[in-house]
Design a protein around this motif. Structure first.
Motif, PDB file in Angstrom:
ATOM      1  N   THR A   6       2.843   7.167  -0.175  1.00 15.45           N
ATOM      2  CA  THR A   6       3.212   7.043  -1.581  1.00 15.45           C
ATOM      3  C   THR A   6       4.701   6.771  -1.686  1.00 15.45           C
ATOM      4  OG1 THR A   6       1.511   8.656  -2.172  1.00 15.45           O
ATOM      5  CG2 THR A   6       3.187   8.193  -3.834  1.00 15.45           C
ATOM      6  N   VAL A  10      11.926   4.342  -7.714  1.00 13.35           N
ATOM      7  CA  VAL A  10      12.264   2.926  -7.627  1.00 13.35           C
ATOM      8  C   VAL A  10      11.465   2.213  -6.544  1.00 13.35           C
ATOM      9  CG1 VAL A  10      14.245   3.219  -6.081  1.00 13.35           C
ATOM     10  CG2 VAL A  10      14.163   1.289  -7.646  1.00 13.35           C
ATOM     11  N   GLY A  12       8.422   2.806  -5.663  1.00 15.22           N
ATOM     12  CA  GLY A  12       7.091   2.562  -6.200  1.00 15.22           C
ATOM     13  C   GLY A  12       7.034   1.306  -7.048  1.00 15.22           C
ATOM     14  N   ARG A  13       8.152   0.998  -7.714  1.00 15.33           N
ATOM     15  CA  ARG A  13       8.203  -0.216  -8.534  1.00 15.33           C
ATOM     16  C   ARG A  13       8.471  -1.448  -7.676  1.00 15.33           C
ATOM     17  NH1 ARG A  13      10.450   3.729 -11.619  1.00 15.33           N
ATOM     18  NH2 ARG A  13      12.611   3.217 -11.116  1.00 15.33           N
ATOM     19  N   LEU A  14       9.214  -1.284  -6.603  1.00 15.35           N
ATOM     20  CA  LEU A  14       9.552  -2.416  -5.737  1.00 15.35           C
ATOM     21  C   LEU A  14       8.416  -2.798  -4.790  1.00 15.35           C
ATOM     22  CD1 LEU A  14      13.172  -1.443  -4.687  1.00 15.35           C
ATOM     23  CD2 LEU A  14      12.514  -3.334  -6.187  1.00 15.35           C
ATOM     24  N   GLN A  16       4.563  -2.803  -4.121  1.00 16.49           N
ATOM     25  CA  GLN A  16       3.192  -2.750  -4.609  1.00 16.49           C
ATOM     26  C   GLN A  16       3.084  -1.795  -5.788  1.00 16.49           C
ATOM     27  OE1 GLN A  16       0.166  -1.654  -1.742  1.00 16.49           O
ATOM     28  NE2 GLN A  16      -0.592  -3.734  -1.720  1.00 16.49           N
ATOM     29  N   GLU A  17       1.992  -1.078  -5.872  1.00 16.29           N
ATOM     30  CA  GLU A  17       1.840  -0.107  -6.946  1.00 16.29           C
ATOM     31  C   GLU A  17       2.301   1.280  -6.536  1.00 16.29           C
ATOM     32  OE1 GLU A  17      -1.836  -0.344  -4.553  1.00 16.29           O
ATOM     33  OE2 GLU A  17      -0.832  -1.856  -5.729  1.00 16.29           O
ATOM     34  N   GLY A  18       2.786   1.403  -5.314  1.00 19.61           N
ATOM     35  CA  GLY A  18       3.358   2.673  -4.891  1.00 19.61           C
ATOM     36  C   GLY A  18       2.482   3.509  -3.993  1.00 19.61           C
TER      37      GLY A  18
END
Length: 92
Positions: A6, A10, A12-14, A16-18
């Protein structure tokens, strides 16, 4: 062996979906996981966050395995481990 990964904040935004899962056919270490992350998402990781020499995230990124900080890239991973990558945040 399946490892849940996971990216929080930031990352998580860069990247994939995190959330994603990595499957290794045998034993694996945190270094192996970092190599897989680079293979999958290297183009999405900004240069200031990645150390090309050590092939790992730089500060302010840190990682936890099952809630415990990773002390060494040679840490052995176990089936079902939950690895989270977070951004250190300072405030006042």
């Amino acid at each position: 062996m399946r490892i849940k990964v996971t990216f929080i904040g930031v990352l998580g935004r860069l990247i994939q979906e995190g959330n994603f899962e990595v499957v290794f056919s045998g034993e694996a270490t945190c270094r192996d996981l970092m190599a897989e992350i680079w293979n999958r998402f290297g183009a999405a990781i900004p240069e200031p966050l990645w150390d090309f020499e050590t092939k790992a995230f730089k500060e302010p990124i840190f990682a936890l395995v099952n809630g415990n900080p990773i002390e060494s890239p040679e840490l052995s991973l176990q089936d079902g481990d939950d690895v989270k990558f977070l951004t250190l945040v300072a405030g006042g």
